[in-house]
Design a protein around this motif. Structure first.
Motif, PDB file in Angstrom:
ATOM      1  N   MET A   1       0.810  -1.083   0.354  1.00 30.34           N
ATOM      2  CA  MET A   1      -0.030  -0.240   0.069  1.00 30.34           C
ATOM      3  C   MET A   1       0.738   0.865  -0.411  1.00 30.34           C
ATOM      4  SD  MET A   1      -1.035   0.295   3.913  1.00 30.34           S
ATOM      5  CE  MET A   1       0.053   0.809   5.243  1.00 30.34           C
ATOM      6  N   ARG A   2       0.289   2.107  -0.904  1.00 32.87           N
ATOM      7  CA  ARG A   2       0.855   3.407  -0.640  1.00 32.87           C
ATOM      8  C   ARG A   2       0.729   4.380   0.900  1.00 32.87           C
ATOM      9  NH1 ARG A   2      -0.504   7.752  -4.974  1.00 32.87           N
ATOM     10  NH2 ARG A   2      -2.588   6.579  -4.331  1.00 32.87           N
ATOM     11  N   ALA A   3       1.499   4.782   1.522  1.00 35.19           N
ATOM     12  CA  ALA A   3       1.513   5.690   2.058  1.00 35.19           C
ATOM     13  C   ALA A   3       2.766   6.670   2.537  1.00 35.19           C
ATOM     14  CB  ALA A   3       1.603   4.687   4.216  1.00 35.19           C
ATOM     15  N   VAL A   4       2.171   7.935   3.161  1.00 33.60           N
ATOM     16  CA  VAL A   4       2.956   9.341   3.563  1.00 33.60           C
ATOM     17  C   VAL A   4       3.325   9.179   4.531  1.00 33.60           C
ATOM     18  CG1 VAL A   4       2.922  11.226   4.102  1.00 33.60           C
ATOM     19  CG2 VAL A   4       2.240  10.898   1.989  1.00 33.60           C
ATOM     20  N   VAL A   5       4.789   8.922   4.775  1.00 33.51           N
ATOM     21  CA  VAL A   5       4.953   9.133   6.591  1.00 33.51           C
ATOM     22  C   VAL A   5       6.513   9.913   6.812  1.00 33.51           C
ATOM     23  CG1 VAL A   5       5.217   6.455   6.364  1.00 33.51           C
ATOM     24  CG2 VAL A   5       7.471   6.958   5.563  1.00 33.51           C
TER      25      VAL A   5
ATOM     26  N   LEU B   1       6.298  10.079   0.523  1.00 34.65           N
ATOM     27  CA  LEU B   1       5.632   8.710  -0.112  1.00 34.65           C
ATOM     28  C   LEU B   1       6.292   7.362  -0.360  1.00 34.65           C
ATOM     29  CD1 LEU B   1       2.228   8.141  -0.431  1.00 34.65           C
ATOM     30  CD2 LEU B   1       3.494   8.917  -3.410  1.00 34.65           C
ATOM     31  N   VAL B   2       6.014   6.364   0.516  1.00 30.13           N
ATOM     32  CA  VAL B   2       6.774   5.830   0.638  1.00 30.13           C
ATOM     33  C   VAL B   2       5.443   3.784   0.231  1.00 30.13           C
ATOM     34  CG1 VAL B   2       7.922   5.852   1.890  1.00 30.13           C
ATOM     35  CG2 VAL B   2       6.619   5.049   2.845  1.00 30.13           C
ATOM     36  N   GLU B   3       6.016   2.661  -0.046  1.00 27.58           N
ATOM     37  CA  GLU B   3       5.289   1.434   0.027  1.00 27.58           C
ATOM     38  C   GLU B   3       5.593   0.801   1.088  1.00 27.58           C
ATOM     39  OE1 GLU B   3       3.187  -0.038  -2.701  1.00 27.58           O
ATOM     40  OE2 GLU B   3       3.314   1.503  -4.001  1.00 27.58           O
TER      41      GLU B   3
ATOM     42  N   LEU C   1      -2.974  12.503  -2.594  1.00 33.83           N
ATOM     43  CA  LEU C   1      -2.169  11.848  -0.865  1.00 33.83           C
ATOM     44  C   LEU C   1      -0.360  12.137  -1.050  1.00 33.83           C
ATOM     45  CD1 LEU C   1      -1.382   9.726   1.079  1.00 33.83           C
ATOM     46  CD2 LEU C   1      -1.424   8.202  -0.722  1.00 33.83           C
ATOM     47  N   SER C   2       0.348  12.720  -2.619  1.00 31.32           N
ATOM     48  CA  SER C   2       1.200  12.933  -2.903  1.00 31.32           C
ATOM     49  C   SER C   2       1.112  14.007  -2.568  1.00 31.32           C
ATOM     50  CB  SER C   2       1.589  12.117  -4.389  1.00 31.32           C
ATOM     51  OG  SER C   2       0.643  13.081  -5.256  1.00 31.32           O
TER      52      SER C   2
ATOM     53  N   THR D   1      -4.413   7.746   9.193  1.00 30.35           N
ATOM     54  CA  THR D   1      -4.889   7.797   8.226  1.00 30.35           C
ATOM     55  C   THR D   1      -4.499   8.226   6.992  1.00 30.35           C
ATOM     56  OG1 THR D   1      -5.677   9.936   8.940  1.00 30.35           O
ATOM     57  CG2 THR D   1      -7.230   8.185   9.276  1.00 30.35           C
ATOM     58  N   ALA D   2      -2.921   8.699   6.786  1.00 32.23           N
ATOM     59  CA  ALA D   2      -2.248   9.243   5.345  1.00 32.23           C
ATOM     60  C   ALA D   2      -1.844   8.053   4.835  1.00 32.23           C
ATOM     61  CB  ALA D   2      -1.375   9.926   5.735  1.00 32.23           C
ATOM     62  N   ALA D   3      -2.278   6.882   4.394  1.00 31.71           N
ATOM     63  CA  ALA D   3      -2.549   5.273   4.197  1.00 31.71           C
ATOM     64  C   ALA D   3      -4.201   5.016   3.810  1.00 31.71           C
ATOM     65  CB  ALA D   3      -1.796   4.741   4.476  1.00 31.71           C
TER      66      ALA D   3
END
Length: 336
Positions: free
Chosen positions: A1-5, A17-19, A311-312, A97-99
């Motif tokens: 899944m994509r997520a911002v971390v 943004l990462v997987e 998201l990006s 929730t940024a995922a």
């Protein structure tokens, strides 16, 4: 899944943004596919380092709405495919929730009424639950007509919590007064349901409040106690309550003792992250009831302009909230 971390505290540029691996639910847990994420001041403050980082890598976001992907053993109140809203999603957890997917304790996942959009669902959480806590003392319930005959002053009615407090108190039958700093914010507060709007930059707030509530208001919902405490004590009635949930305007307030104890005033501090769990569950149920009744709304027509980011561009969404965006900042994770 994509997520911002982020893996270190700092400005919004630390977000990337990462997987990440897709989560699997354990007993009492729910995986939600996030459609919208809401951004709150606590999100950027935690990222900036106001509170110590609890995890090596954090995906921010306390609020959101989406669809249940899977549930663990013992979860009965939601099922795969159900529309839900999330509360305190990143509290005590690495991924909020940024995922695209978020793994949550079951009681952080609340059914979203069919009439409600994902935009609205992602705008509840912190603002609506904080407003609910401000409007209810422990043991009280909030419902249609439950505050009939009472008066409420909402300081800063154009903010997210202020707007939610106006909408909930109006639904509950209270006479709602609010303060704002401009005509434009006054229009938003009226759209939320405030009956009396006072511009504190040019009006005598105490005099205006007394015109409506000669004996004082029953409750003050306060965002800036360091600035407004003396005014609040002036306009609250005997045995009234001042409920404060933020430290806008300063970290320390001077409490005039005789004016406060001579009026039997109750001061109620509010922070969701340390609030009793049972009160948060009651709050979530009653917020959902308000949503189902059409009492909580978003959009310009409800006094809550919406600002969407992909998201990006979560970093830009954080910057918008830190910069004082009026309304609700949302991150679009998946199509509605």
């Amino acid at each position: 899944m994509r997520a911002v971390v982020y893996s270190e505290n700092g400005p919004s540029s630390v977000l990337h943004l990462v997987e990440l691996p897709d989560p699997e639910p354990g007993p009492g847990e729910v995986v939600v596919r996030v459609v919208r994420a809401g951004v709150n001041p606590t999100d950027w403050k935690f990222r900036a380092g106001v509170s110590p980082k609890q995890h090596d890598v954090v995906s921010p976001g306390q609020d959101g709405a989406g669809v249940v992907e899977s549930v663990g053993e013992g979860v009965v109140h939601v099922a795969p495919g159900d529309r839900v809203w999330l509360r305190m999603a990143q509290h005590g957890r690495a991924v909020g929730t940024a995922a695209e997917l978020t793994l949550q304790p079951a009681d952080h996942v609340v059914p979203l009424p069919d009439e409600a959009s994902f935009d609205l669902g992602a705008s509840l959480g912190v603002p609506a639950l904080t407003a609910h806590r401000a409007l209810t003392l422990d043991g009280e319930s909030l419902g249609a007509g439950s505050m009939s005959g009472r008066s409420v002053l909402v300081q800063g009615g154009a903010g997210a919590v202020g707007n939610a407090a106006i909408q909930l108190a109006t639904w509950a039958g209270a006479t709602v007064l609010t303060t704002v700093s401009s005509d434009a914010k006054g229009d938003l507060a009226r759209a939320a349901g405030a009956r009396h709007v006072v511009d504190y930059t040019r009006d005598d707030v105490a005099a205006r409040v007394r015109e409506v509530a000669p004996d004082g208001v029953d409750l003050v919902v306060e965002v800036a106690p360091a600035t407004n405490l003396a005014l609040d004590l002036d306009v609250v009635r005997n045995a009234g309550t001042i409920a404060y949930y933020a430290n806008n305007g300063g970290d320390e307030a001077t409490l005039p003792l005789r004016p406060s104890f001579s009026k039997n005033v109750r001061l109620q501090g509010i922070l969701l992250y340390t609030a009793p769990a049972d009160r948060l569950r009651v709050g979530a149920d009653e917020v959902s009831a308000a949503v189902a009744a059409g009492a909580l709304r978003v959009g310009e027509e409800a006094g809550v302009p919406l600002h969407h980011y992909p998201l990006s561009e979560t970093a830009a969404a954080h910057d918008a909230v830190e910069g004082g965006a009026v309304g609700k900042v949302l991150v679009d994770i998946a199509g509605a």
